[in-house]
Design a protein around this motif. Structure first.
Motif, mmCIF file in Angstrom:
data_model
loop_
_atom_site.group_PDB
_atom_site.id
_atom_site.type_symbol
_atom_site.label_atom_id
_atom_site.label_comp_id
_atom_site.label_asym_id
_atom_site.label_seq_id
_atom_site.Cartn_x
_atom_site.Cartn_y
_atom_site.Cartn_z
ATOM 1 N N VAL A 147 0.866 -1.178 0.000
ATOM 2 C CA VAL A 147 0.000 0.000 0.000
ATOM 3 C C VAL A 147 0.903 1.227 0.000
ATOM 4 C CG1 VAL A 147 -1.746 1.304 1.289
ATOM 5 C CG2 VAL A 147 -1.866 -1.197 1.216
ATOM 6 N N ILE A 148 0.615 2.174 -0.885
ATOM 7 C CA ILE A 148 1.454 3.369 -0.988
ATOM 8 C C ILE A 148 0.686 4.576 -0.469
ATOM 9 C CG2 ILE A 148 2.824 4.804 -2.550
ATOM 10 C CD1 ILE A 148 2.812 2.379 -4.514
ATOM 11 N N GLY A 149 1.263 5.289 0.504
ATOM 12 C CA GLY A 149 0.606 6.468 1.071
ATOM 13 C C GLY A 149 0.728 6.461 2.581
ATOM 14 N N GLY A 150 0.416 7.609 3.188
ATOM 15 C CA GLY A 150 0.587 7.688 4.639
ATOM 16 C C GLY A 150 -0.570 8.349 5.357
ATOM 17 N N GLY A 151 -1.666 8.595 4.627
ATOM 18 C CA GLY A 151 -2.824 9.247 5.242
ATOM 19 C C GLY A 151 -3.863 8.234 5.707
ATOM 20 N N VAL A 164 -6.756 -10.282 5.472
ATOM 21 C CA VAL A 164 -6.768 -11.451 4.575
ATOM 22 C C VAL A 164 -5.417 -11.723 3.901
ATOM 23 C CG1 VAL A 164 -9.245 -11.258 4.067
ATOM 24 C CG2 VAL A 164 -7.601 -10.061 2.616
ATOM 25 N N CYS A 165 -4.468 -10.770 3.994
ATOM 26 C CA CYS A 165 -3.187 -10.939 3.298
ATOM 27 C C CYS A 165 -2.091 -11.296 4.315
ATOM 28 C CB CYS A 165 -2.785 -9.646 2.572
ATOM 29 S SG CYS A 165 -3.969 -9.141 1.327
ATOM 30 N N PRO A 166 -1.177 -12.203 3.972
ATOM 31 C CA PRO A 166 -0.110 -12.555 4.915
ATOM 32 C C PRO A 166 0.807 -11.375 5.230
ATOM 33 C CG PRO A 166 0.152 -13.746 2.817
ATOM 34 C CD PRO A 166 -1.155 -13.020 2.745
ATOM 35 N N THR A 167 1.152 -10.560 4.219
ATOM 36 C CA THR A 167 1.955 -9.360 4.494
ATOM 37 C C THR A 167 1.391 -8.162 3.733
ATOM 38 O OG1 THR A 167 3.524 -9.498 2.647
ATOM 39 C CG2 THR A 167 4.066 -10.789 4.635
ATOM 40 N N VAL A 168 1.424 -7.031 4.433
ATOM 41 C CA VAL A 168 1.041 -5.758 3.813
ATOM 42 C C VAL A 168 2.188 -4.787 4.098
ATOM 43 C CG1 VAL A 168 -0.605 -3.842 3.807
ATOM 44 C CG2 VAL A 168 -1.414 -6.166 4.232
ATOM 45 N N THR A 169 2.829 -4.295 3.052
ATOM 46 C CA THR A 169 3.915 -3.329 3.252
ATOM 47 C C THR A 169 3.383 -1.942 2.914
ATOM 48 O OG1 THR A 169 5.493 -5.020 2.604
ATOM 49 C CG2 THR A 169 6.293 -2.755 2.631
ATOM 50 N N LEU A 170 3.412 -1.077 3.913
ATOM 51 C CA LEU A 170 2.919 0.288 3.731
ATOM 52 C C LEU A 170 4.124 1.195 3.487
ATOM 53 C CD1 LEU A 170 0.396 2.179 3.954
ATOM 54 C CD2 LEU A 170 0.966 2.450 6.348
ATOM 55 N N VAL A 171 4.134 1.844 2.339
ATOM 56 C CA VAL A 171 5.292 2.662 1.965
ATOM 57 C C VAL A 171 4.880 4.125 1.947
ATOM 58 C CG1 VAL A 171 7.047 3.084 0.200
ATOM 59 C CG2 VAL A 171 6.164 0.765 0.543
ATOM 60 N N HIS A 191 0.859 -7.754 13.099
ATOM 61 C CA HIS A 191 2.051 -8.473 12.640
ATOM 62 C C HIS A 191 2.130 -8.602 11.129
ATOM 63 C CE1 HIS A 191 3.284 -9.160 16.648
ATOM 64 N NE2 HIS A 191 2.161 -9.795 16.966
ATOM 65 N N ALA A 192 1.004 -8.467 10.459
ATOM 66 C CA ALA A 192 1.033 -8.595 8.992
ATOM 67 C C ALA A 192 1.581 -7.319 8.330
ATOM 68 C CB ALA A 192 -0.372 -8.880 8.476
ATOM 69 N N ILE A 193 1.566 -6.198 9.077
ATOM 70 C CA ILE A 193 1.885 -4.908 8.438
ATOM 71 C C ILE A 193 3.305 -4.439 8.758
ATOM 72 C CG2 ILE A 193 1.220 -2.460 8.292
ATOM 73 C CD1 ILE A 193 -1.642 -3.278 8.932
ATOM 74 N N THR A 194 4.048 -4.089 7.719
ATOM 75 C CA THR A 194 5.361 -3.457 7.879
ATOM 76 C C THR A 194 5.254 -2.049 7.302
ATOM 77 O OG1 THR A 194 6.415 -5.569 7.480
ATOM 78 C CG2 THR A 194 7.821 -3.631 7.288
#
Ligand SMILES: Cc1cc2nc3c(=O)[nH]c(=O)nc-3n(C[C@H](O)[C@H](O)[C@H](O)COP(=O)(O)OP(=O)(O)OC[C@H]3O[C@@H](n4cnc5c(N)ncnc54)[C@H](O)[C@@H]3O)c2cc1C
Length: 306
Positions: A147-151, A164-171, A191-194
């Motif tokens: 996921v791209i964004g910070g708002g 539902v997703c094993p990993t979600v990377t928020l950039v 734990h799924a989100i970095t």
């Protein structure tokens, strides 16, 4: 010659048209897309903050709007491309060559999602680009996503996808997320989100479907690739003002400035809804602004002032 021409048929334009009609004004509503409703078509979550009405999503709210509008007599032209607008002369030229004229013009063109402008952003539409976390998350169940964004919108979508997703990377480009506390506080213990702050996605990569994103963490560091199957971009919105930008006064972010009567710096040119309201882009504000503009126009025309 119409009394009022309204440009844009989202909640703001529809409310303006409804009120103008009730006030007996000769009203024409112009919409560029084939359907009225604006951003309501992008709302897949329940709407429970528009007081007086509850809806499971934007489409359901739009159905209620339609039921209320069915007996209105204003003209509504969808699929109408506007070539240019002369706000001083209150004249609108359509791409078809037709010329329209009104006493008052109401701008209700809303906002659109900001684009990143990186390679892959357009090419992977429908092939791994996620348009809505709430609508599409089952399609991406069991897959790694970015996921791209910070708002608020980025954080909320990251949380939805993490169900539902094993990993979600928020950039996010900035040092700190801009999301409200309610969302930001849920991100960290998940734990799924970095979360990568001060980072940018520079490319979306794949053959026929998204396979990875290229991420640069901090200026100067070498970019690396992260394998993902889905990418969701939420980096804010921008107002649809191109037709008017060199004619009316805008604020520093490009939104149309209005006074408390919803009038711009040009007499008899009004702006309502998100296009003039970055502080509270909501359905209530949009419909309320439409009512204000219509009432002001109605009372001025009744007094015979132009
Ligand atoms: C995912 C999501 C969830 C949301 N959830 C909520 C919520 O729970 N509660 C809430 O209150 N609000 C919510 N909102 C915000 C709400 O939808 C907006 O505030 C509202 O739609 C603004 O209405 P508007 O009429 O000003 O603009 P828009 O809805 O953006 O409509 C503008 C219209 O103008 C048209 N247009 C643009 N340019 C032109 C042109 N040149 N010529 C002709 N037509 C043109 C567009 O096609 C569009 O139909 C949400 C928005 C999104 C995206």
């Amino acid at each position: 010659m119409h009394d009022v021409i309204i440009i844009g048929a989202g909640p703001a334009g529809l409310s303006t048209a409804r009120w103008c009609d009730e006030l007996g004004l000769d009203t024409l509503l112009l919409e560029q897309s084939e359907n009225i409703g604006g951003q309501l078509h992008q709302i897949f979550n329940p709407i429970n903050n528009y007081l007086g009405l509850e809806a499971a999503n934007g489409e359901e709210l739009l159905q209620t709007f339609n039921r209320q509008l069915v007996n209105s007599e204003f003209d509504q032209w969808t699929g109408t491309a506007i070539e240019s607008v002369d706000l001083r002369a209150k004249r609108i030229s359509l791409a078809s060559g037709e010329q329209l004229q009104a006493i008052a013009i109401v701008i209700a063109t809303g906002v659109r999602r900001r684009e990143l402008g990186i390679p892959g952003e357009k090419e992977f539409a429908g092939k791994g680009l996620i348009t809505s976390g709430s609508r599409d998350r089952n399609l991406f169940s069991g897959q790694d996503v970015c996921v791209i964004g910070g708002g608020d919108a980025a954080a909320e979508n990251a949380l939805l996808l993490a169900e539902v997703c094993p990993t979600v990377t928020l950039v996010h480009r900035g040092k700190k997320l801009r999301a409200r506390r309610e969302f930001a506080e849920q991100l960290q213990p998940n734990h799924a989100i970095t979360v990568f702050t001060e980072s940018e996605v520079t490319r979306i990569i794949g053959e026929n479907h998204v396979e990875a994103v290229e991420i640069r963490r901090k200026e100067g560091l070498k970019p690396f690739q992260l394998a993902v199957r889905g990418v969701l971009i939420r980096i804010g919105v921008e107002p649809n003002v191109e037709l008017f930008s060199n004619q009316v006064e805008l604020d520093e972010h490009g939104y149309i400035k209005t006074n408390r009567e919803q009038e711009t710096n040009m007499p008899f040119v009004f702006a309502v809804g998100d296009v003039s309201n970055p502080q509270s882009p909501t359905i209530s504000t949009a419909t309320g602004g439409g009512a204000t503009a219509a009432k002001v126009i109605g009372s001025r025309l009744a007094r015979g002032s132009r």
